[in-house]
Design a protein around this motif. Structure first.
Motif, PDB file in Angstrom:
ATOM      1  N   ASN A   1       0.609  -1.236  -0.017  1.00 48.60           N
ATOM      2  CA  ASN A   1       0.093  -0.097   0.055  1.00 48.60           C
ATOM      3  C   ASN A   1       0.699   1.313  -0.194  1.00 48.60           C
ATOM      4  N   GLU A   2       1.977   1.149   0.798  1.00 44.92           N
ATOM      5  CA  GLU A   2       2.885   2.477   0.850  1.00 44.92           C
ATOM      6  C   GLU A   2       3.670   2.676  -0.265  1.00 44.92           C
ATOM      7  N   ARG A   3       3.776   1.708  -1.078  1.00 41.24           N
ATOM      8  CA  ARG A   3       4.592   1.763  -1.994  1.00 41.24           C
ATOM      9  C   ARG A   3       3.573   2.492  -3.374  1.00 41.24           C
ATOM     10  N   GLN A   4       2.308   2.061  -3.423  1.00 37.42           N
ATOM     11  CA  GLN A   4       1.286   2.453  -4.262  1.00 37.42           C
ATOM     12  C   GLN A   4       1.244   3.773  -3.976  1.00 37.42           C
ATOM     13  N   ALA A   5       1.183   4.170  -2.830  1.00 39.63           N
ATOM     14  CA  ALA A   5       0.833   5.770  -2.540  1.00 39.63           C
ATOM     15  C   ALA A   5       2.237   6.626  -3.096  1.00 39.63           C
ATOM     16  N   ILE A   6       3.235   6.210  -2.863  1.00 39.01           N
ATOM     17  CA  ILE A   6       4.507   6.799  -3.402  1.00 39.01           C
ATOM     18  C   ILE A   6       4.352   6.846  -5.094  1.00 39.01           C
ATOM     19  N   VAL A   7       4.001   5.810  -5.795  1.00 38.09           N
ATOM     20  CA  VAL A   7       3.880   5.711  -7.207  1.00 38.09           C
ATOM     21  C   VAL A   7       2.781   6.953  -7.669  1.00 38.09           C
ATOM     22  N   TRP A   8       1.677   6.764  -7.051  1.00 36.69           N
ATOM     23  CA  TRP A   8       0.383   7.712  -7.539  1.00 36.69           C
ATOM     24  C   TRP A   8       0.935   9.159  -7.104  1.00 36.69           C
ATOM     25  N   GLY A   9       1.592   9.185  -5.892  1.00 37.28           N
ATOM     26  CA  GLY A   9       2.065  10.825  -5.574  1.00 37.28           C
ATOM     27  C   GLY A   9       3.301  11.158  -6.577  1.00 37.28           C
ATOM     28  N   ALA A  10       3.972  10.366  -7.048  1.00 40.69           N
ATOM     29  CA  ALA A  10       4.992  10.880  -7.837  1.00 40.69           C
ATOM     30  C   ALA A  10       4.378  11.548  -9.020  1.00 40.69           C
ATOM     31  N   LYS A  11       3.250  10.978  -9.545  1.00 39.09           N
ATOM     32  CA  LYS A  11       2.633  11.516 -10.705  1.00 39.09           C
ATOM     33  C   LYS A  11       2.233  12.979 -10.539  1.00 39.09           C
ATOM     34  N   LYS A  12       1.680  13.017  -9.360  1.00 39.59           N
ATOM     35  CA  LYS A  12       0.809  14.430  -9.110  1.00 39.59           C
ATOM     36  C   LYS A  12       1.870  15.372  -8.620  1.00 39.59           C
ATOM     37  N   SER A  13       3.182  15.099  -8.202  1.00 39.75           N
ATOM     38  CA  SER A  13       4.191  15.957  -7.423  1.00 39.75           C
ATOM     39  C   SER A  13       5.337  16.110  -8.543  1.00 39.75           C
ATOM     40  N   ALA A  14       5.358  15.568  -9.862  1.00 44.42           N
ATOM     41  CA  ALA A  14       6.494  15.829 -10.724  1.00 44.42           C
ATOM     42  C   ALA A  14       6.513  17.305 -11.044  1.00 44.42           C
ATOM     43  N   GLY A  15       7.758  17.773 -11.020  1.00 43.33           N
ATOM     44  CA  GLY A  15       8.156  18.952 -11.234  1.00 43.33           C
ATOM     45  C   GLY A  15       7.800  20.029 -10.407  1.00 43.33           C
ATOM     46  N   LYS A  16       7.328  19.598  -9.118  1.00 48.69           N
ATOM     47  CA  LYS A  16       6.710  20.603  -8.010  1.00 48.69           C
ATOM     48  C   LYS A  16       7.971  20.539  -6.865  1.00 48.69           C
ATOM     49  N   SER A  17       7.880  21.492  -6.274  1.00 43.13           N
ATOM     50  CA  SER A  17       9.062  21.576  -5.020  1.00 43.13           C
ATOM     51  C   SER A  17       8.222  21.171  -3.878  1.00 43.13           C
ATOM     52  N   LEU A  18       9.003  20.244  -3.046  1.00 40.30           N
ATOM     53  CA  LEU A  18       8.439  19.555  -1.762  1.00 40.30           C
ATOM     54  C   LEU A  18       9.158  20.063  -0.680  1.00 40.30           C
ATOM     55  N   ASN A  19       9.411  21.363  -0.586  1.00 38.42           N
ATOM     56  CA  ASN A  19      10.026  21.947   0.295  1.00 38.42           C
ATOM     57  C   ASN A  19       9.638  21.705   1.714  1.00 38.42           C
ATOM     58  N   TYR A  20       8.027  21.720   1.877  1.00 38.16           N
ATOM     59  CA  TYR A  20       7.585  21.466   3.284  1.00 38.16           C
ATOM     60  C   TYR A  20       7.990  20.008   3.560  1.00 38.16           C
ATOM     61  N   ILE A  21       8.054  18.992   2.986  1.00 36.00           N
ATOM     62  CA  ILE A  21       8.478  17.802   3.307  1.00 36.00           C
ATOM     63  C   ILE A  21       9.931  17.620   3.787  1.00 36.00           C
ATOM     64  N   ARG A  22      10.749  18.505   2.930  1.00 38.54           N
ATOM     65  CA  ARG A  22      11.994  18.490   3.357  1.00 38.54           C
ATOM     66  C   ARG A  22      12.235  19.110   4.516  1.00 38.54           C
ATOM     67  N   GLU A  23      11.621  20.067   4.933  1.00 35.45           N
ATOM     68  CA  GLU A  23      11.571  20.886   6.339  1.00 35.45           C
ATOM     69  C   GLU A  23      11.494  19.875   7.310  1.00 35.45           C
ATOM     70  N   ILE A  24      10.449  19.036   7.184  1.00 36.53           N
ATOM     71  CA  ILE A  24      10.211  17.855   8.442  1.00 36.53           C
ATOM     72  C   ILE A  24      11.592  17.070   8.390  1.00 36.53           C
ATOM     73  N   ASN A  25      12.069  16.758   7.164  1.00 36.76           N
ATOM     74  CA  ASN A  25      13.481  15.897   7.355  1.00 36.76           C
ATOM     75  C   ASN A  25      14.557  16.710   8.100  1.00 36.76           C
ATOM     76  N   ASP A  26      14.534  17.701   7.602  1.00 38.70           N
ATOM     77  CA  ASP A  26      15.500  18.754   8.190  1.00 38.70           C
ATOM     78  C   ASP A  26      15.465  18.899   9.636  1.00 38.70           C
ATOM     79  N   LYS A  27      14.296  18.943  10.147  1.00 37.92           N
ATOM     80  CA  LYS A  27      14.318  19.114  11.506  1.00 37.92           C
ATOM     81  C   LYS A  27      14.757  17.519  12.177  1.00 37.92           C
ATOM     82  N   MET A  28      14.449  16.397  11.541  1.00 41.29           N
ATOM     83  CA  MET A  28      14.780  15.193  12.097  1.00 41.29           C
ATOM     84  C   MET A  28      16.384  15.127  12.263  1.00 41.29           C
ATOM     85  N   ASP A  29      16.977  15.736  11.233  1.00 44.71           N
ATOM     86  CA  ASP A  29      18.566  15.885  11.170  1.00 44.71           C
ATOM     87  C   ASP A  29      18.973  16.715  12.286  1.00 44.71           C
TER      88      ASP A  29
END
Length: 241
Positions: free
Chosen positions: A100-128
């Motif tokens: 299920n989670e692989r499928q969510a990623i595959v579908w998500g990639a179709k919708k996010s191609a060419g877009k900036s995902l900085n808000y998700i990068r910020e979550i990861n930066d906080k983890m670092d």
């Protein structure tokens, strides 16, 4: 808050004297998914009412909902209990999660191609930036990890799939508490940047492969912990690895 007679710790919960059922239910779900509750931990009305600063009614209704979908077990003299875990059950859950989670990623990639995902990068930066030698920061890490994954899966824009993924995380989340209790917490998010990069490029399969590596590496640690732990299955037997 921990009771003197219990080995379990009550996680911090957003308290409000006017807590509604929906508020309590959402808070309990998030705490379960983030590994704030442990396998076998009792969920007592009185303790949760104190933690939430509310009456028993919204607590009871929320626990009934979670028991009704087999996330919690009903227990005598206790409102409910987080189920114990077996390695076999965790492997079965892992297989379904990956589908299920692989499928969510595959579908998500179709919708996010060419877009900036900085808000998700910020979550990861906080983890670092967290100091994982501190227990409080380990808790923050697990919450941020949950936030990261669900931000990624939400890119699929499929509510049915998201409900399925949430149900699986509610079952798997308490296992994360086993990692939190280890003498040294090992971070497992080094694949996150690749996931984001591949999503922005629209490479769904590459992003899904990076996600699978991320999940499998975390589970290798969990299975190692189960192998040396004294967790019991529901029959009271030693859990096999």
């Amino acid at each position: 808050m921990a009771t003197k007679s219990s080995k379990y710790e009550m996680p911090p919960l957003k308290a409000s004297p006017s807590s509604t059922i929906e508020h309590v239910y959402a808070e309990l779900k998030n705490a379960l998914m983030a590994g704030e509750f442990s396998p076998g931990q009792p969920m007592r009305l009185k303790e949760l009412a104190v933690a939430f600063g509310t009456s028993h009614m919204p607590i009871r209704e929320s626990l009934n909902r979670l028991s009704g979908i087999d996330i919690l077990e009903r227990a005598p003299r206790q409102s409910a209990r987080v189920p114990m875990i077996t390695a076999e059950g965790l492997r079965d859950l892992l297989e379904v999660r990956l589908l299920n989670e692989r499928q969510a990623i595959v579908w998500g990639a179709k919708k996010s191609a060419g877009k900036s995902l900085n808000y998700i990068r910020e979550i990861n930066d906080k983890m670092d930036l967290l100091n994982l030698e501190k227990n409080a920061d380990v808790k923050k890490y697990l919450k941020l990890n949950q936030l990261f994954h669900f931000a990624v899966y939400n890119l699929s824009q499929n509510k049915v799939l998201m409900n399925t993924i949430e149900a699986h995380w509610l079952q798997a989340g308490p296992v994360l508490s086993l990692r939190r209790k280890e003498p040294k917490f090992v971070p497992g998010h080094h694949n996150h940047r690749e996931i984001i990069d591949q999503l922005e490029k629209g490479n769904g399969l590459a992003a899904a492969d990076a996600l699978e590596r991320n999940i499998m590496e975390a589970h290798e640690q969990i299975f190692a912990i189960l192998d040396k732990s004294d967790l019991k299955d529901r029959a009271g037997n030693r859990v096999p690895a």
